[in-house]
Design a protein around this motif. Structure first.
Motif, mmCIF file in Angstrom:
data_model
loop_
_atom_site.group_PDB
_atom_site.id
_atom_site.type_symbol
_atom_site.label_atom_id
_atom_site.label_comp_id
_atom_site.label_asym_id
_atom_site.label_seq_id
_atom_site.Cartn_x
_atom_site.Cartn_y
_atom_site.Cartn_z
ATOM 1 N N VAL A 122 -5.900 1.235 -43.478
ATOM 2 C CA VAL A 122 -6.774 2.199 -44.903
ATOM 3 C C VAL A 122 -7.941 2.542 -45.085
ATOM 4 O O VAL A 122 -8.992 2.934 -43.545
ATOM 5 C CB VAL A 122 -7.507 1.517 -46.236
ATOM 6 N N ASN A 123 -7.764 4.171 -44.895
ATOM 7 C CA ASN A 123 -9.059 5.756 -44.922
ATOM 8 C C ASN A 123 -9.153 5.443 -43.255
ATOM 9 O O ASN A 123 -9.944 5.479 -42.518
ATOM 10 C CB ASN A 123 -10.653 4.783 -45.426
ATOM 11 N N GLU A 124 -7.642 5.427 -42.484
ATOM 12 C CA GLU A 124 -7.598 5.836 -41.230
ATOM 13 C C GLU A 124 -8.196 6.944 -40.691
ATOM 14 O O GLU A 124 -8.477 6.585 -39.229
ATOM 15 C CB GLU A 124 -6.018 5.696 -40.707
ATOM 16 N N ASP A 125 -8.220 8.248 -40.980
ATOM 17 C CA ASP A 125 -9.145 9.434 -40.704
ATOM 18 C C ASP A 125 -10.623 9.380 -40.517
ATOM 19 O O ASP A 125 -11.312 10.343 -39.708
ATOM 20 C CB ASP A 125 -8.848 10.468 -41.385
ATOM 21 N N ILE A 126 -10.904 7.850 -40.660
ATOM 22 C CA ILE A 126 -12.752 7.909 -40.688
ATOM 23 C C ILE A 126 -12.706 8.259 -39.116
ATOM 24 O O ILE A 126 -13.940 8.377 -38.929
ATOM 25 C CB ILE A 126 -13.509 6.520 -40.893
ATOM 26 N N THR A 127 -12.463 7.963 -38.506
ATOM 27 C CA THR A 127 -12.930 8.242 -36.803
ATOM 28 C C THR A 127 -12.810 9.436 -36.305
ATOM 29 O O THR A 127 -13.228 10.129 -35.059
ATOM 30 C CB THR A 127 -11.907 7.422 -36.113
ATOM 31 N N GLY A 128 -12.125 10.617 -37.329
ATOM 32 C CA GLY A 128 -11.750 11.910 -36.632
ATOM 33 C C GLY A 128 -12.901 12.742 -37.295
ATOM 34 O O GLY A 128 -13.572 13.920 -37.615
ATOM 35 N N THR A 129 -14.039 11.872 -37.629
ATOM 36 C CA THR A 129 -15.606 12.738 -38.196
ATOM 37 C C THR A 129 -16.444 13.232 -36.800
ATOM 38 O O THR A 129 -15.704 12.564 -35.336
ATOM 39 C CB THR A 129 -16.791 11.866 -38.697
ATOM 40 N N TYR A 130 -17.282 13.548 -36.760
ATOM 41 C CA TYR A 130 -18.612 14.131 -35.704
ATOM 42 C C TYR A 130 -19.681 13.388 -36.142
ATOM 43 O O TYR A 130 -19.944 13.286 -37.238
ATOM 44 C CB TYR A 130 -18.058 15.278 -35.257
ATOM 45 N N ASP A 131 -20.645 13.136 -34.896
ATOM 46 C CA ASP A 131 -21.554 12.771 -35.378
ATOM 47 C C ASP A 131 -22.706 14.371 -35.114
ATOM 48 O O ASP A 131 -23.123 14.849 -33.766
ATOM 49 C CB ASP A 131 -22.967 11.519 -34.459
ATOM 50 N N PRO A 132 -23.502 15.139 -36.135
ATOM 51 C CA PRO A 132 -24.499 16.255 -35.706
ATOM 52 C C PRO A 132 -25.813 15.584 -34.388
ATOM 53 O O PRO A 132 -26.301 16.242 -34.291
ATOM 54 C CB PRO A 132 -24.313 16.557 -36.462
ATOM 55 N N ASN A 133 -26.279 14.276 -34.622
ATOM 56 C CA ASN A 133 -26.869 13.960 -33.804
ATOM 57 C C ASN A 133 -26.619 13.761 -32.526
ATOM 58 O O ASN A 133 -27.601 13.066 -31.833
ATOM 59 C CB ASN A 133 -28.089 12.771 -34.734
ATOM 60 N N ARG A 134 -25.410 13.615 -32.457
ATOM 61 C CA ARG A 134 -24.863 13.677 -30.503
ATOM 62 C C ARG A 134 -24.493 15.546 -29.930
ATOM 63 O O ARG A 134 -23.853 15.400 -29.102
ATOM 64 C CB ARG A 134 -23.327 12.841 -30.565
ATOM 65 N N ASP A 135 -24.936 16.560 -30.458
ATOM 66 C CA ASP A 135 -24.388 17.552 -30.051
ATOM 67 C C ASP A 135 -25.898 18.542 -29.820
ATOM 68 O O ASP A 135 -25.612 19.857 -29.259
ATOM 69 C CB ASP A 135 -24.549 18.335 -31.839
ATOM 70 N N TRP A 136 -26.195 17.843 -29.071
ATOM 71 C CA TRP A 136 -27.745 18.439 -28.574
ATOM 72 C C TRP A 136 -27.775 18.185 -27.449
ATOM 73 O O TRP A 136 -26.949 17.676 -26.392
ATOM 74 C CB TRP A 136 -29.512 17.951 -29.132
ATOM 75 N N GLY A 137 -28.709 18.769 -26.459
ATOM 76 C CA GLY A 137 -28.469 19.603 -24.797
ATOM 77 C C GLY A 137 -29.544 18.563 -23.898
ATOM 78 O O GLY A 137 -28.787 18.581 -22.650
ATOM 79 N N TRP A 138 -29.935 17.812 -24.477
ATOM 80 C CA TRP A 138 -30.214 16.534 -23.393
ATOM 81 C C TRP A 138 -29.723 15.300 -23.202
ATOM 82 O O TRP A 138 -29.794 15.023 -24.101
ATOM 83 C CB TRP A 138 -31.732 16.265 -23.446
ATOM 84 N N ASN A 139 -29.156 15.538 -22.080
ATOM 85 C CA ASN A 139 -28.103 13.797 -21.587
ATOM 86 C C ASN A 139 -27.043 14.036 -22.868
ATOM 87 O O ASN A 139 -26.706 12.764 -22.751
ATOM 88 C CB ASN A 139 -28.868 12.845 -21.901
ATOM 89 N N TRP A 140 -26.479 15.086 -22.946
ATOM 90 C CA TRP A 140 -25.346 15.170 -23.864
ATOM 91 C C TRP A 140 -23.877 14.458 -22.754
ATOM 92 O O TRP A 140 -23.841 14.532 -21.624
ATOM 93 C CB TRP A 140 -24.819 16.748 -23.941
ATOM 94 N N GLN A 141 -23.500 13.843 -23.425
ATOM 95 C CA GLN A 141 -22.320 12.997 -22.808
ATOM 96 C C GLN A 141 -21.235 13.463 -24.444
ATOM 97 O O GLN A 141 -20.828 13.565 -24.971
ATOM 98 C CB GLN A 141 -22.336 11.789 -23.049
ATOM 99 N N PRO A 142 -19.744 13.350 -23.531
ATOM 100 C CA PRO A 142 -18.447 13.355 -23.674
ATOM 101 C C PRO A 142 -18.263 12.575 -25.433
ATOM 102 O O PRO A 142 -18.443 11.005 -24.756
ATOM 103 C CB PRO A 142 -17.063 13.752 -23.325
ATOM 104 N N SER A 143 -17.151 13.054 -25.640
ATOM 105 C CA SER A 143 -17.140 11.788 -27.075
ATOM 106 C C SER A 143 -16.441 10.258 -26.383
ATOM 107 O O SER A 143 -16.480 9.281 -26.642
ATOM 108 C CB SER A 143 -16.050 12.133 -27.628
ATOM 109 N N TYR A 144 -15.859 10.088 -25.138
ATOM 110 C CA TYR A 144 -15.302 9.233 -24.866
ATOM 111 C C TYR A 144 -15.945 7.863 -24.126
ATOM 112 O O TYR A 144 -16.500 7.327 -23.761
ATOM 113 C CB TYR A 144 -14.313 9.742 -23.635
ATOM 114 N N VAL A 145 -17.727 8.104 -23.491
ATOM 115 C CA VAL A 145 -18.884 7.903 -24.021
ATOM 116 C C VAL A 145 -19.792 7.535 -24.466
ATOM 117 O O VAL A 145 -20.526 6.544 -24.715
ATOM 118 C CB VAL A 145 -19.382 8.831 -22.464
#
Length: 591
Positions: free
Chosen positions: A253-276
């Protein structure tokens, strides 16, 4: 240790100054037309606002216009960029524009609502601007502060998400992001279809189904509360999660919730890709909102302090977000954070001053690390609202799922915070019941608590801004050396807790050094005086009239010296500091 004790003692002393400034003058009281002004609040503000509600973008922009119109000498607002869906990202500049160049004053950056469901950050940011200008003619402390400092206030840096949360069905935890389409499982459903509002009431609540094998029962003392059955008891309900349906028959139910993003993970210091780091996008700065804020920050090197507002938990957070970045926080910088953060914990009952990675969880690519470690800005992030505020119960503070919220609704909200359970014929689960907490409860403040927390948090950021660098020429001397040579000495004092450059800034040369320039004389050599008693100096080899000083620490002084040819007259000392402002001082001539 002694230095820290001295700083804390000075902090306590400055609290007294803060309180003293805030006292209203007797003449001001006599000028009141009717009633009695409550201390700390404007009695008849030019801009009437209801601080016990959550405003949408149209109302927020009207507030910006009204505040600028009412106080054109103190407020201007501008768009610094566009969101993904083309909405303006507005910043209010608040200062006394009649006194000094706003771009050269030490600046405080304040933002909120980076996540959709964190509404109150916008209200507190707007309240700060409103409080400053509505009290500028009444409270001497505010008047003097706006002469010295400038505030850059971005009430929402994610306007698409704010509008989405207010006007679309959501629960208290959704959505952190917004309406940008992300189909995580290829079924053609995207992020805006995360939840199905089964009864079209605008609230995404819980689903439960009657069954004798369930693990829950209804609390006989409060029908909104679900209790887990004890061993040996027969259950009555199973909980089916948040309201919704299985759109593609995959059992979720509501399975597409994991398709979202977090704008507080989009900044330039020690950025890591989504699998991290879950929520990260393609590269740091993928989002136009992030790009707009970063562009503004880089264009304003005068920003010395920063505050970001989130929810939930009653926390005053400092970085770093990840343990491996602890090395970038020196002992000197931590002393500054501790002095401010400890004061904040006193000003905000129920809030705790903590370190993100140590006391919360790991965050890569967060805004707070971008501001602190990429730009050298002393930055806090407050997690607003805590269950402590409900009944001032310290033992229950921070526990969002606690029984305190049920009791608070019963005794103080009179049932307004919950959707009563009702039957619904679900297309997949059959006969169920839906009900539970409304989307604007628990994480977001109830109205009467919002106003109090708005003022306390605004006071903390104002206190932070007050302690940004304030430089002055404390004393000067001119001494003859013979042979038509003269020695000019000056002591430069920083009267506040925050240095002109963080230790991290100095180490990595983020911002240019402070420049202390002597005008009105033929300068032969210039130097920093490291120890006046033992005449220990460091020569300025190039451009001797302009001495470079890496940092002027809080509550500390630096000494500089020039050797000039000819008897000096009409000397002027100019201090040029990116985060400490520009100060000019005329040296009195001898005789």
């Amino acid at each position: 240790m002694m230095k820290l004790i001295i700083k804390i003692s000075l902090l306590v002393f400055l609290f007294g100054i803060f309180d003293g400034y805030a006292q209203q003058k007797k003449s001001d009281i006599q000028e009141e037309i009717a009633g009695l002004r409550a201390v700390g609040s404007p009695s008849n503000p030019k801009v009437q606002m209801n601080w016990s509600r959550y405003h949408d973008l149209k109302q927020m922009e009207q507030f910006y216009k009204d505040l600028q119109k009412a106080y054109p000498e103190y407020v201007k607002y501008e768009s610094i960029g566009k969101s993904y869906e083309g909405r303006d990202i507005f910043v209010l500049t608040v200062t006394d524009f009649k006194h000094g160049d706003a771009n050269r004053k030490p600046a405080m950056w304040i933002d909120g609502n980076i996540h959709a469901n964190e509404l109150q950050g916008s209200e507190i940011a707007m309240y700060t601007a409103w409080y400053l200008v509505e009290n500028v003619h009444t409270v001497d402390f505010i008047r003097d502060l706006l002469k010295d400092k400038v505030f850059y206030i971005a009430p929402t840096i994610n306007p698409d998400s704010r509008e989405y949360f207010i006007y679309e069905p959501n629960n208290m935890h959704s959505s952190r992001t917004g309406r940008r389409p992300f189909d995580n499982d290829g079924d053609g459903l995207v992020a805006e279809d995360l939840y199905d509002d089964l009864d079209d009431d605008g609230q995404i609540v819980m689903m439960r189904r009657k069954t004798k094998t369930g693990k829950y029962k209804v609390d006989p003392e409060n029908p909104n509360r679900m209790l887990m059955v004890k061993p040996g008891e027969i259950g009555a309900y199973e909980m089916l999660g948040f309201e919704g349906i299985d759109n593609d028959g995959d059992g979720l139910v509501n399975e597409d919730i994991t398709g979202t993003y977090d704008p507080n993970r989009d900044w330039g210091w020690n950025w890591q890709p989504s699998y991290v780091q879950h929520g990260a996008l393609y590269y740091p700065g993928t989002l136009p909102e992030t790009q707009a804020v970063k562009k503004f920050i880089y264009a304003h090197p005068n920003i010395a302090g920063a505050q970001s507002y989130h929810n939930y938990g009653g926390m005053i957070l400092r970085g770093p977000g990840a343990a491996e970045d602890q090395q970038f926080y020196s002992r000197k910088d931590i002393q500054v954070y501790d002095a401010l953060g400890t004061a904040g914990a006193k000003m905000l009952p129920g809030y705790n001053y903590i370190v993100i990675h140590k006391d919360l969880y790991t965050v890569y690519g967060g805004e707070i690390d971008f501001l602190a470690l990429t730009r050298g800005i002393f930055t806090f992030s407050n997690e607003l609202m805590t269950s402590y505020k409900l009944f001032n119960n310290k033992e229950d503070a921070g526990l969002r799922g606690s029984d305190e919220y049920i009791d608070f609704d019963k005794y103080l909200m009179f049932g307004d915070a919950y959707v009563p359970w009702k039957e619904y014929d679900h297309p997949q689960f059959g006969k169920i019941e839906i009900g539970g907490a409304k989307k604007n409860y628990t994480r977001n403040h109830p109205g009467f608590l919002l106003l109090e927390d708005a003022h306390r948090n605004a006071a903390f950021t104002i206190y932070h801004a007050y302690h940004m660098p304030k430089l002055e020429v404390l004393e000067t001397t001119v001494k003859s050396l013979g042979a038509n040579l003269y020695e000019v000495n000056a002591t430069i004092w920083n009267d506040r807790i925050i240095p002109t450059h963080s230790d991290h800034d100095v180490r990595y040369k983020i911002e240019r050094p402070n420049l202390i320039h002597l005008e009105g004389a033929q300068v032969l050599t210039g130097m920093r005086v490291l120890n006046a008693d033992f005449n220990e100096t460091v020569e300025q080899r190039f451009q001797p009239a302009q001495i470079e000083v890496p940092s002027i620490e809080g509550m500390s002084a630096v000494k500089v010296r020039w050797i000039v040819k000819g008897k000096p007259a009409n000397l002027k000392i100019i201090i040029d500091s990116a985060k400490g402002g520009k100060v000019e001082h005329q040296v009195k001539s001898e005789g």
